[in-house]
Write an enzyme that holds these catalytic residues in place. Structure first.
Site, PDB file in Angstrom:
ATOM      1  CE  LYS A  22      -1.807   1.529   4.133  1.00 43.16           C
ATOM      2  NZ  LYS A  22      -1.411   2.908   4.390  1.00 43.16           N
ATOM      3  CG  ASN A  23       2.348   2.538   3.459  1.00 39.88           C
ATOM      4  OD1 ASN A  23       1.192   2.861   3.173  1.00 39.88           O
ATOM      5  ND2 ASN A  23       2.730   2.269   4.703  1.00 39.88           N
ATOM      6  NE  ARG A  95      -0.739  11.595   6.753  1.00 38.12           N
ATOM      7  CZ  ARG A  95      -1.080  12.768   7.268  1.00 38.12           C
ATOM      8  NH1 ARG A  95      -2.298  12.990   7.679  1.00 38.12           N
ATOM      9  NH2 ARG A  95      -0.203  13.738   7.357  1.00 38.12           N
ATOM     10  CB  CYS A 119      -4.586   5.828  10.721  1.00 41.30           C
ATOM     11  SG  CYS A 119      -5.086   4.435   9.717  1.00 41.30           S
ATOM     12  CB  VAL A 331       7.297   6.157  14.273  1.00 42.59           C
ATOM     13  CG1 VAL A 331       6.963   6.807  12.932  1.00 42.59           C
ATOM     14  CG2 VAL A 331       8.562   5.328  14.157  1.00 42.59           C
TER      15      VAL A 331
HETATM   16  N1  EPU Z   1       5.934  14.368  10.602  1.00 35.95           N
HETATM   17  C1  EPU Z   1       5.964  15.690  10.943  1.00 35.95           C
HETATM   18  N2  EPU Z   1       5.758  16.611   9.946  1.00 35.95           N
HETATM   19  C2  EPU Z   1       5.535  16.257   8.654  1.00 35.95           C
HETATM   20  C3  EPU Z   1       5.516  14.880   8.310  1.00 35.95           C
HETATM   21  C4  EPU Z   1       5.726  13.956   9.323  1.00 35.95           C
HETATM   22  O1  EPU Z   1       6.163  16.051  12.110  1.00 35.95           O
HETATM   23  O2  EPU Z   1       5.343  17.139   7.791  1.00 35.95           O
HETATM   24  C5  EPU Z   1       6.112  13.345  11.670  1.00 35.95           C
HETATM   25  C6  EPU Z   1       4.832  12.523  11.860  1.00 35.95           C
HETATM   26  O3  EPU Z   1       3.899  13.195  12.641  1.00 35.95           O
HETATM   27  C7  EPU Z   1       5.366  11.251  12.482  1.00 35.95           C
HETATM   28  C8  EPU Z   1       6.755  11.115  11.838  1.00 35.95           C
HETATM   29  O4  EPU Z   1       7.088  12.402  11.289  1.00 35.95           O
HETATM   30  O5  EPU Z   1       5.512  11.437  13.876  1.00 35.95           O
HETATM   31  C9  EPU Z   1       6.841  10.077  10.754  1.00 35.95           C
HETATM   32  O6  EPU Z   1       5.851  10.322   9.781  1.00 35.95           O
HETATM   33  P1  EPU Z   1       6.077   9.937   8.248  1.00 35.95           P
HETATM   34  O7  EPU Z   1       6.023  11.191   7.441  1.00 35.95           O
HETATM   35  O8  EPU Z   1       7.288   9.078   8.147  1.00 35.95           O
HETATM   36  O9  EPU Z   1       4.808   9.069   7.973  1.00 35.95           O
HETATM   37  P2  EPU Z   1       3.848   9.101   6.696  1.00 35.95           P
HETATM   38  O10 EPU Z   1       4.630   9.278   5.461  1.00 35.95           O
HETATM   39  O11 EPU Z   1       2.694   9.998   6.968  1.00 35.95           O
HETATM   40  C10 EPU Z   1       4.034   6.540   6.163  1.00 35.95           C
HETATM   41  C11 EPU Z   1       3.060   5.425   6.056  1.00 35.95           C
HETATM   42  C12 EPU Z   1       2.595   5.010   7.443  1.00 35.95           C
HETATM   43  C13 EPU Z   1       3.823   4.579   8.239  1.00 35.95           C
HETATM   44  C14 EPU Z   1       4.848   5.719   8.265  1.00 35.95           C
HETATM   45  C15 EPU Z   1       6.125   5.341   8.966  1.00 35.95           C
HETATM   46  C16 EPU Z   1       2.002   5.874   3.968  1.00 35.95           C
HETATM   47  C17 EPU Z   1       0.775   6.256   3.253  1.00 35.95           C
HETATM   48  N3  EPU Z   1       1.918   5.851   5.285  1.00 35.95           N
HETATM   49  O12 EPU Z   1       3.310   7.611   6.765  1.00 35.95           O
HETATM   50  O13 EPU Z   1       1.736   3.899   7.267  1.00 35.95           O
HETATM   51  O14 EPU Z   1       3.422   4.251   9.538  1.00 35.95           O
HETATM   52  O15 EPU Z   1       5.164   6.136   6.931  1.00 35.95           O
HETATM   53  O16 EPU Z   1       6.730   4.261   8.320  1.00 35.95           O
HETATM   54  O17 EPU Z   1       3.015   5.563   3.376  1.00 35.95           O
HETATM   55  C18 EPU Z   1      -0.104   2.541   7.663  1.00 35.95           C
HETATM   56  O18 EPU Z   1       0.230   1.930   6.643  1.00 35.95           O
HETATM   57  O19 EPU Z   1      -1.011   2.152   8.453  1.00 35.95           O
HETATM   58  C19 EPU Z   1       0.588   3.773   8.003  1.00 35.95           C
HETATM   59  C20 EPU Z   1       0.161   4.633   8.932  1.00 35.95           C
END
Ligand code: EPU
Length: 437
Positions: A22-23, A95, A119, A331
């Site tokens: 998915k990611n 997202r 989520c 995280v």
């Molecule tokens: N963060 C910030 N500011 C930002 C972006 C992120 O403070 O502008 C913080 C977040 O709040 C979090 C941390 O950085 O505390 C990590 O967030 P990240 O940006 O890495 O997460 P994401 O890209 O939003 C993706 C996956 C998540 C997975 C995380 C970590 C997707 C669509 N989602 O989220 O997957 O947990 O990376 O590996 O790729 C899931 O599949 O259920 C899921 C939540």
């Protein structure tokens, strides 16, 4: 609201087959916007996050064909601006739309992004994304129903340093830098396997990207890109979910398509807990070998650490382990909400604001319940529960399947955001349940 009534206590046994992650898949679909010709992506799962991205791409003029076998072709030759009101209809559903910014700015000179969903596992701010886009030259205007972006002076390579190795912000840099004029240097990058697979796709499209040691990624912008052909990386989060389900239910599950290299950290923990696995050419078999499970101390982390998405289903198995397990979630600040329902079912899980487990993290002094202590073994009993988020919801289902008695689980449709054919897979594994739409 959809509901599953589960008769628990039966081991899950059989085979499930994975499709693409998915990611990765959703981002690969966005990447197709950058090419001049058609891209073909294989192993695309039918999950609702894919649906949302598909509809948003179609609104922007991308012709999409999604075959039964999971092969998706995306033709961006007619890309155009979409009507704000149509885009807005997708507000709150995913997202991924934030990653449309760079490609749309390159293709159209403007972008409108709806309010985001995903989520509820923490604040999930977008500050890194917007800072990154501004570094490339984007002008960002927040509107009541979304965000409008333009690039009046074009998009230029930049030297960027992320305060935290965010997966999404790293993808934002990649999807923007590949066609920005000049060179980009990104330090503090996330290096998850899904990001490496996205880099492979972008390279197929004509990008020039190198990944150096110490989380530094360098990109030389190119003026034109073409479509790609790619088989998506398997979904290692789904693989870990079924592995934990096998352990928690005393079961035996062969996860077709799972591979060892992207899962070594998970496999180490699975073995320490007392789970058994066997790596085959076409997948990995996970099972409960009998005997007692062991408690463990885990800290979730960015790759190559233990993924945050792996902890929730594993917590269910840890309720059956002897002694006290500790999970320190570093995280997301708010990813233990799902444990309330497990406690209701008989688990003993206590949450703490402190950083338990060894290292301090950025949530330590900030009042978030981000450490969990799981005491076991405890008998789980059926209960009425509501799915809160994707991974937490999967873990609720696993708990219901492991528990003695009947559970009614509502809001189950949320699980289809990330798990293809979830109910069919449960049936294939011998689960006893009825489903009401
Ligand atoms: N963060 C910030 N500011 C930002 C972006 C992120 O403070 O502008 C913080 C977040 O709040 C979090 C941390 O950085 O505390 C990590 O967030 P990240 O940006 O890495 O997460 P994401 O890209 O939003 C993706 C996956 C998540 C997975 C995380 C970590 C997707 C669509 N989602 O989220 O997957 O947990 O990376 O590996 O790729 C899931 O599949 O259920 C899921 C939540």
């Amino acid at each position: 609201m959809s509901q599953i009534t589960v008769v628990g206590g039966k081991p899950l046994k059989g085979r499930v087959d994975l499709k693409g992650a998915k990611n990765l898949v959703t981002k690969a679909m966005v990447a197709a916007l950058l090419g001049e010709s058609t891209s073909v992506l294989k192993d695309v799962p039918r999950i609702s996050d894919v649906d949302v991205v598909q509809r948003l791409l179609q609104l922007h003029g991308v012709q999409i064909d999604f075959a039964e076998d999971g092969t998706m072709s995306l033709d961006p030759s007619g890309v155009k601006s979409a009507r704000m009101v149509d885009i807005d209809a997708h507000a709150g559903s995913s997202r991924i739309p934030i990653l449309f910014c760079g490609p749309l700015l390159h293709q159209l000179g403007e972008a409108f992004i709806p309010g985001l969903g995903g989520c509820d596992i923490g604040g999930r701010p977008l500050d890194f994304h917007f800072d990154v886009l501004r570094s490339f030259g984007a002008v960002i205007e927040k509107l009541p129903n979304g965000t409008r972006l333009s690039a009046p002076n074009g998009m230029h390579g930049a030297k960027i340093s992320l305060p935290y190795p965010s997966v999404g912000a790293t993808e934002q840099v990649l999807l923007t830098a590949v066609r920005a004029e000049g060179k980009t240097e990104l330090s503090g990058a996330a290096i998850e396997p899904e990001i490496m697979d996205l880099i492979a796709i972008l390279q197929k499209m004509g990008a020039i990207i190198s990944v150096d040691a110490d989380r530094v990624i360098r990109i030389e912008g190119v003026s034109r890109m073409v479509g790609y052909q790619h088989r998506a990386l398997f979904d290692r989060n789904e693989a870990a979910s079924w592995a934990a389900a096998a352990l928690a239910t005393n079961g035996d599950i062969f996860v077709g398509g799972a591979r060892q290299p992207e899962m070594t950290t998970f496999l180490n923990v699975f073995r320490k807990v007392g789970g058994a696995f066997q790596i085959e050419d076409d997948g990995i078999r996970f099972w409960h070998p009998g005997g007692t499970l062991n408690s463990v101390v885990i800290e979730t982390d960015v790759h190559p650490g233990f993924m945050t998405d792996w902890q929730q289903p594993l917590v269910v198995a840890l309720t059956q382990a002897q002694g006290m397990s500790i999970i320190h979630e570093t995280v997301y600040e708010n990813r233990f909400g799902f444990t309330d329902a497990l406690n209701q079912m008989g688990a003993q899980i206590q949450l703490y604001r402190e950083c338990l487990g060894g290292t301090s993290c950025r949530f330590g002094q900030r009042n978030y319940f981000h450490s969990a202590v799981i005491s076991g073994p405890t008998k789980l009993k059926g209960a009425d529960i509501r799915v809160p988020d994707l991974r937490g919801g999967f873990s609720h289902m696993v708990a219901a399947l492991a528990a003695e008695g009947v559970s009614n689980v509502t809001n189950v449709q949320l699980i289809s955001r990330g798990y293809e054919n979830f109910l069919q897979k449960l049936t294939d594994l011998g689960a006893e349940f009825t489903y009401t739409e």
